[in-house]
Design an enzyme around this catalytic site. Structure first.
Site, PDB file in Angstrom:
ATOM      1  CG  HIS A  24      58.993  46.499  44.085  1.00  0.00           C
ATOM      2  ND1 HIS A  24      58.330  47.683  44.378  1.00  0.00           N
ATOM      3  CD2 HIS A  24      58.347  45.549  44.781  1.00  0.00           C
ATOM      4  CE1 HIS A  24      57.339  47.437  45.221  1.00  0.00           C
ATOM      5  NE2 HIS A  24      57.313  46.132  45.467  1.00  0.00           N
ATOM      6  CG  HIS A  26      57.257  41.387  47.688  1.00  0.00           C
ATOM      7  ND1 HIS A  26      57.428  41.968  48.919  1.00  0.00           N
ATOM      8  CD2 HIS A  26      56.854  42.377  46.851  1.00  0.00           C
ATOM      9  CE1 HIS A  26      57.123  43.258  48.836  1.00  0.00           C
ATOM     10  NE2 HIS A  26      56.778  43.529  47.586  1.00  0.00           N
ATOM     11  CG  HIS A 204      56.334  48.376  49.620  1.00  0.00           C
ATOM     12  ND1 HIS A 204      57.553  47.773  49.789  1.00  0.00           N
ATOM     13  CD2 HIS A 204      55.625  47.590  48.750  1.00  0.00           C
ATOM     14  CE1 HIS A 204      57.587  46.666  49.041  1.00  0.00           C
ATOM     15  NE2 HIS A 204      56.436  46.528  48.409  1.00  0.00           N
ATOM     16  CD  GLU A 207      51.163  48.727  46.980  1.00  0.00           C
ATOM     17  OE1 GLU A 207      51.622  48.587  48.127  1.00  0.00           O
ATOM     18  OE2 GLU A 207      50.941  47.759  46.206  1.00  0.00           O
ATOM     19  CG  ASP A 285      54.586  44.323  44.038  1.00  0.00           C
ATOM     20  OD1 ASP A 285      55.398  44.095  44.965  1.00  0.00           O
ATOM     21  OD2 ASP A 285      53.549  44.992  44.220  1.00  0.00           O
ATOM     22  CG  ASP A 286      53.739  40.300  45.421  1.00  0.00           C
ATOM     23  OD1 ASP A 286      54.443  39.705  46.245  1.00  0.00           O
ATOM     24  OD2 ASP A 286      53.415  41.502  45.550  1.00  0.00           O
TER      25      ASP A 286
HETATM   26  N1  HPA Z   1      52.536  46.080  48.794  1.00  0.00           N
HETATM   27  C1  HPA Z   1      52.716  45.879  50.095  1.00  0.00           C
HETATM   28  N2  HPA Z   1      53.145  44.743  50.574  1.00  0.00           N
HETATM   29  C2  HPA Z   1      53.404  43.739  49.751  1.00  0.00           C
HETATM   30  C3  HPA Z   1      53.235  43.883  48.411  1.00  0.00           C
HETATM   31  C4  HPA Z   1      52.784  45.127  47.896  1.00  0.00           C
HETATM   32  O1  HPA Z   1      52.606  45.356  46.689  1.00  0.00           O
HETATM   33  N3  HPA Z   1      53.593  42.704  47.868  1.00  0.00           N
HETATM   34  C5  HPA Z   1      53.963  41.887  48.867  1.00  0.00           C
HETATM   35  N4  HPA Z   1      53.844  42.514  50.014  1.00  0.00           N
HETATM   36 ZN    ZN Z   2      55.964  45.232  46.786  1.00  0.00          ZN
END
Ligand code: HPA
Ligand code: ZN
Length: 345
Positions: A24, A26, A204, A207, A285-286
């Site tokens: 996971h 991006h 997703h 969250e 994630d990012d």
């Molecule tokens: N959640 C939703 N969208 C996203 C995320 C995330 O953590 N990171 C990049 N796009």
């Molecule tokens: Zn994500």
């Protein structure tokens, strides 16, 4: 859990050498401010921040939407095939340093096509970096196309159509961006089409959204994995069910704290998820926005929750078991992982 109760053994070296898959992340979320400024200059794009330092200092988010606002701005510097190559290659080099053996990366085609960048430009840059990473770094990878859930299902269908010539290079589809008020059911028809075209399915869910979104993603979209899934624990029946079914959850600890999904790392639900038998993995994630790559995430939860060698071993096993790898590749990775853990002991 209080600090005094946790496992204080220094497992940083163990985590550094642990073979793992990252499931996971991006790719646009690995755009470090330094590269953002270099690409802005290369492409003549104006940025709202004056410097790298000012940009990093702005990365304080009260919720997912505050992050998304900056994330959408940042990706506007990505214009040419070379830009997408440079971005993706930089991620692979970083992942290699973290002993990532296999990486499954999201990209957001709508964030590029809406700015007039061709789908093909994005794909060619990413695919070239994937090929080079496999040859030069020994990292295998897969690519997953995400739909922005605040946009319409019709827009997602158009994107699925645009992807048709590139079908072979894209293993699956996902759903990201603003979760609240954009439930999985909004995308039931595009997921059905993607399923018929042989894509693997992810979303997703849970969250910022409720446990019912996790259930919808499984029952209506028929996903193979859940991205995040933190809210699952709010529903004991669902927790029992997906623990029994072995559904893999791609948890992102530093992201959860940065986006205020969890208020402090020592209250992160990951250990409780493991105790309930959920097949959790740890991911970044990012990483450029949330303060760390995959090993930083492992270290942060290990230290805050006192995770043991056995628990870290389970998490890494889940990462290979949950990957879109064939059975031979999975078995080879698991053998290497088990041998590493046995030697460490
Ligand atoms: N959640 C939703 N969208 C996203 C995320 C995330 O953590 N990171 C990049 N796009
Ligand atoms: Zn994500």
């Amino acid at each position: 859990m209080r600090v005094a109760e946790v496992n204080q053994e220094d497992l940083k070296p163990f985590i550094a050498g642990l073979p793992k898959a990252e499931l996971h992340m991006h790719i646009e979320g690995s755009l470090e401010p330094e590269m953002m400024f270099a690409l802005a200059e290369r492409n003549g794009v104006d940025l709202s921040f004056k410097s790298v330092e000012e940009t990093r200092a702005a990365y304080n988010f009260g919720c997912l939407q505050e992050f998304l606002d900056l994330f959408f701005q940042g990706m506007a510097v990505l214009c040419s095939e070379q830009d997408f190559y440079d971005l993706t290659w930089a991620y692979f080099k970083r992942a290699h340093a973290d002993n990532v053996r296999h990486a499954e990366k999201f990209f957001d085609p709508q964030g590029h096509t809406c700015r007039g960048i061709d789908f093909e430009t994005v794909l060619r840059g990413i695919q070239q970096a994937r090929a080079d990473a496999e040859r030069e770094l020994g990292i295998t990878s897969e690519l997953i196309m995400c739909f922005w859930r605040h946009l319409s299902e019709e827009d997602a269908c158009k994107t699925l159509e645009l992807a048709k010539p590139f079908r072979e290079g894209i293993v699956g589809i996902g759903l990201d961006a603003a979760e609240q008020d954009n439930p999985p059911r909004k995308f039931a028809s595009v997921y059905k089409q993607a399923r018929e075209q042989g894509y693997r399915l992810l979303a997703h869910a849970g969250e910022e959204g409720p446990a019912s979104y996790v259930e919808e993603a499984i029952d209506l979209l028929k996903v193979d994995r859940i991205d995040h899934g933190n809210a699952t624990l709010d529903d004991p029946e669902l927790t029992r069910r997906i623990a029994g079914e072995g559904t893999v959850l791609t948890v992102c600890p530093l992201s959860n704290v940065k986006l205020a999904v969890v208020d402090e790392m020592h209250r992160h639900p990951l250990k409780t998820m493991l105790e309930h038998g959920l097949a959790v993995t740890v991911n970044s994630d990012d990483p450029a926005y949330f303060g760390g790559y995959v090993n930083d995430n492992y270290v942060a939860v290990q230290q805050a929750l006192g995770l043991t060698v056995d628990e870290l071993h389970r998490i890494a096993r889940n990462s290979f078991n949950g990957a879109f790898l064939d059975e031979y590749a999975k078995a080879a990775h698991l053998d290497e992982l088990d041998a590493y853990v046995a030697t460490y002991r």
